[in-house]
Design a protein around this motif. Sequence first.
Motif, PDB file in Angstrom:
ATOM      1  N   PRO A 245       0.831  -1.214   0.000  1.00 29.34           N
ATOM      2  CA  PRO A 245       0.000   0.000   0.000  1.00 29.34           C
ATOM      3  C   PRO A 245       0.862   1.258   0.000  1.00 29.34           C
ATOM      4  O   PRO A 245       1.899   1.333   0.654  1.00 29.34           O
ATOM      5  N   GLY A 246       0.427   2.232  -0.759  1.00 29.41           N
ATOM      6  CA  GLY A 246       1.154   3.491  -0.846  1.00 29.41           C
ATOM      7  C   GLY A 246       0.382   4.480  -1.693  1.00 29.41           C
ATOM      8  O   GLY A 246      -0.708   4.184  -2.199  1.00 29.41           O
ATOM      9  N   GLN A 247       0.940   5.654  -1.842  1.00 28.79           N
ATOM     10  CA  GLN A 247       0.289   6.682  -2.639  1.00 28.79           C
ATOM     11  C   GLN A 247       0.391   6.332  -4.125  1.00 28.79           C
ATOM     12  O   GLN A 247       1.455   5.951  -4.620  1.00 28.79           O
ATOM     13  N   TRP A 248      -0.704   6.495  -4.830  1.00 30.85           N
ATOM     14  CA  TRP A 248      -0.738   6.093  -6.234  1.00 30.85           C
ATOM     15  C   TRP A 248       0.223   6.910  -7.088  1.00 30.85           C
ATOM     16  O   TRP A 248       0.796   6.387  -8.054  1.00 30.85           O
ATOM     17  N   ASN A 249       0.413   8.199  -6.747  1.00 34.87           N
ATOM     18  CA  ASN A 249       1.299   9.019  -7.573  1.00 34.87           C
ATOM     19  C   ASN A 249       2.758   8.597  -7.428  1.00 34.87           C
ATOM     20  O   ASN A 249       3.535   8.650  -8.389  1.00 34.87           O
ATOM     21  N   MET A 250       3.155   8.137  -6.233  1.00 43.05           N
ATOM     22  CA  MET A 250       4.513   7.640  -6.059  1.00 43.05           C
ATOM     23  C   MET A 250       4.694   6.300  -6.768  1.00 43.05           C
ATOM     24  O   MET A 250       5.761   6.009  -7.316  1.00 43.05           O
ATOM     25  N   GLN A 251       3.653   5.483  -6.764  1.00 47.34           N
ATOM     26  CA  GLN A 251       3.718   4.229  -7.512  1.00 47.34           C
ATOM     27  C   GLN A 251       3.816   4.496  -9.013  1.00 47.34           C
ATOM     28  O   GLN A 251       4.549   3.807  -9.729  1.00 47.34           O
ATOM     29  N   LEU A 252       3.093   5.498  -9.480  1.00 45.88           N
ATOM     30  CA  LEU A 252       3.162   5.865 -10.893  1.00 45.88           C
ATOM     31  C   LEU A 252       4.566   6.330 -11.262  1.00 45.88           C
ATOM     32  O   LEU A 252       5.128   5.910 -12.285  1.00 45.88           O
ATOM     33  N   LEU A 253       5.137   7.194 -10.436  1.00 47.58           N
ATOM     34  CA  LEU A 253       6.494   7.682 -10.698  1.00 47.58           C
ATOM     35  C   LEU A 253       7.487   6.522 -10.726  1.00 47.58           C
ATOM     36  O   LEU A 253       8.339   6.438 -11.622  1.00 47.58           O
ATOM     37  N   ALA A 254       7.385   5.629  -9.738  1.00 50.51           N
ATOM     38  CA  ALA A 254       8.308   4.491  -9.675  1.00 50.51           C
ATOM     39  C   ALA A 254       8.132   3.580 -10.881  1.00 50.51           C
ATOM     40  O   ALA A 254       9.120   3.076 -11.443  1.00 50.51           O
ATOM     41  N   TRP A 255       6.909   3.358 -11.300  1.00 52.68           N
ATOM     42  CA  TRP A 255       6.653   2.463 -12.435  1.00 52.68           C
ATOM     43  C   TRP A 255       7.296   2.993 -13.707  1.00 52.68           C
ATOM     44  O   TRP A 255       8.046   2.278 -14.387  1.00 52.68           O
ATOM     45  N   VAL A 256       7.027   4.246 -14.033  1.00 50.03           N
ATOM     46  CA  VAL A 256       7.583   4.821 -15.263  1.00 50.03           C
ATOM     47  C   VAL A 256       9.107   4.855 -15.201  1.00 50.03           C
ATOM     48  O   VAL A 256       9.800   4.477 -16.159  1.00 50.03           O
ATOM     49  N   LEU A 257       9.645   5.284 -14.076  1.00 42.00           N
ATOM     50  CA  LEU A 257      11.097   5.422 -13.959  1.00 42.00           C
ATOM     51  C   LEU A 257      11.799   4.072 -14.033  1.00 42.00           C
ATOM     52  O   LEU A 257      12.792   3.909 -14.760  1.00 42.00           O
ATOM     53  N   VAL A 258      11.292   3.084 -13.298  1.00 40.54           N
ATOM     54  CA  VAL A 258      11.949   1.775 -13.280  1.00 40.54           C
ATOM     55  C   VAL A 258      11.841   1.095 -14.645  1.00 40.54           C
ATOM     56  O   VAL A 258      12.784   0.434 -15.090  1.00 40.54           O
ATOM     57  N   VAL A 259      10.716   1.252 -15.324  1.00 40.54           N
ATOM     58  CA  VAL A 259      10.587   0.668 -16.663  1.00 40.54           C
ATOM     59  C   VAL A 259      11.671   1.216 -17.589  1.00 40.54           C
ATOM     60  O   VAL A 259      12.344   0.465 -18.313  1.00 40.54           O
ATOM     61  N   LEU A 260      11.881   2.522 -17.570  1.00 35.94           N
ATOM     62  CA  LEU A 260      12.868   3.121 -18.466  1.00 35.94           C
ATOM     63  C   LEU A 260      14.294   2.787 -18.048  1.00 35.94           C
ATOM     64  O   LEU A 260      15.160   2.563 -18.903  1.00 35.94           O
ATOM     65  N   LEU A 261      14.557   2.754 -16.753  1.00 34.55           N
ATOM     66  CA  LEU A 261      15.904   2.395 -16.299  1.00 34.55           C
ATOM     67  C   LEU A 261      16.196   0.920 -16.547  1.00 34.55           C
ATOM     68  O   LEU A 261      17.304   0.556 -16.970  1.00 34.55           O
ATOM     69  N   ALA A 262      15.218   0.063 -16.287  1.00 39.19           N
ATOM     70  CA  ALA A 262      15.418  -1.362 -16.531  1.00 39.19           C
ATOM     71  C   ALA A 262      15.613  -1.641 -18.013  1.00 39.19           C
ATOM     72  O   ALA A 262      16.350  -2.558 -18.393  1.00 39.19           O
ATOM     73  N   ASP A 263      14.980  -0.857 -18.851  1.00 41.39           N
ATOM     74  CA  ASP A 263      15.129  -1.043 -20.291  1.00 41.39           C
ATOM     75  C   ASP A 263      16.564  -0.792 -20.741  1.00 41.39           C
ATOM     76  O   ASP A 263      16.999  -1.335 -21.758  1.00 41.39           O
TER      77      ASP A 263
END
Length: 210
Positions: A41-59
């Motif tokens: 559980p956490g704030q949706w906006n922080m999850q959104l930021l983490a999702w986009v950032l990690v996808v691009l870094l992992a790529d």
Amino acid sequence: MTTPALPLTRAQRRRAGLKAALRNLTGLLLLGALAYLLWTPGQWNMQLLAWVLVVLLADELGGWFGYLGLALGLIGLFGPAGNLTQWLVIFPLVGGALMALLLVKHSGGPFVLPFGAALFAATLIGVGRYGTQVDPELKLPASDSFQQSALLAMLIGVGVSFIRQVVEMILRARARHHARQETVPLLLATPEAARGTGPVGTDPESGAHP
């Protein structure tokens, strides 16, 4: 003239294998951290930021890491984090924009990245501005939290990718330049060596004496 590639030495093969193992390990750790953040559980906006950032870094560690990270966004829909209402908008909208960005990113070098970033930003900004005209309930993309989280993460990820690719281009150009510098003296020395060969005591200019 193309310089033939030399076979890798044992030490070079060992270093290449170690780099590949570290790259895969780093990618798996990033994806594991992302899955944990999306599940808890956490704030949706922080999850959104983490999702986009990690996808691009992992790529950056390999194309399939980016696509796996993209698929991990499904955790926001089925996980217990309690942000289902937001993720019903985030996953299809941001996920589609991320997929387009990854496809553009994989189509060329660093100079296609601005086009991918512009496509990502235009999609989110356009939906945020005009989405309520299509669906009055589509208010989330217009919020500052949504726009700032998604766009900031995208800019960081694209910036890291651009810097990495430019640095790699410079290093490859230097390596080719050094390889040419090492090859040219050998090519120039070969005719001299061939012209100087012959029986001992024979003048190569005058030929053999009777």
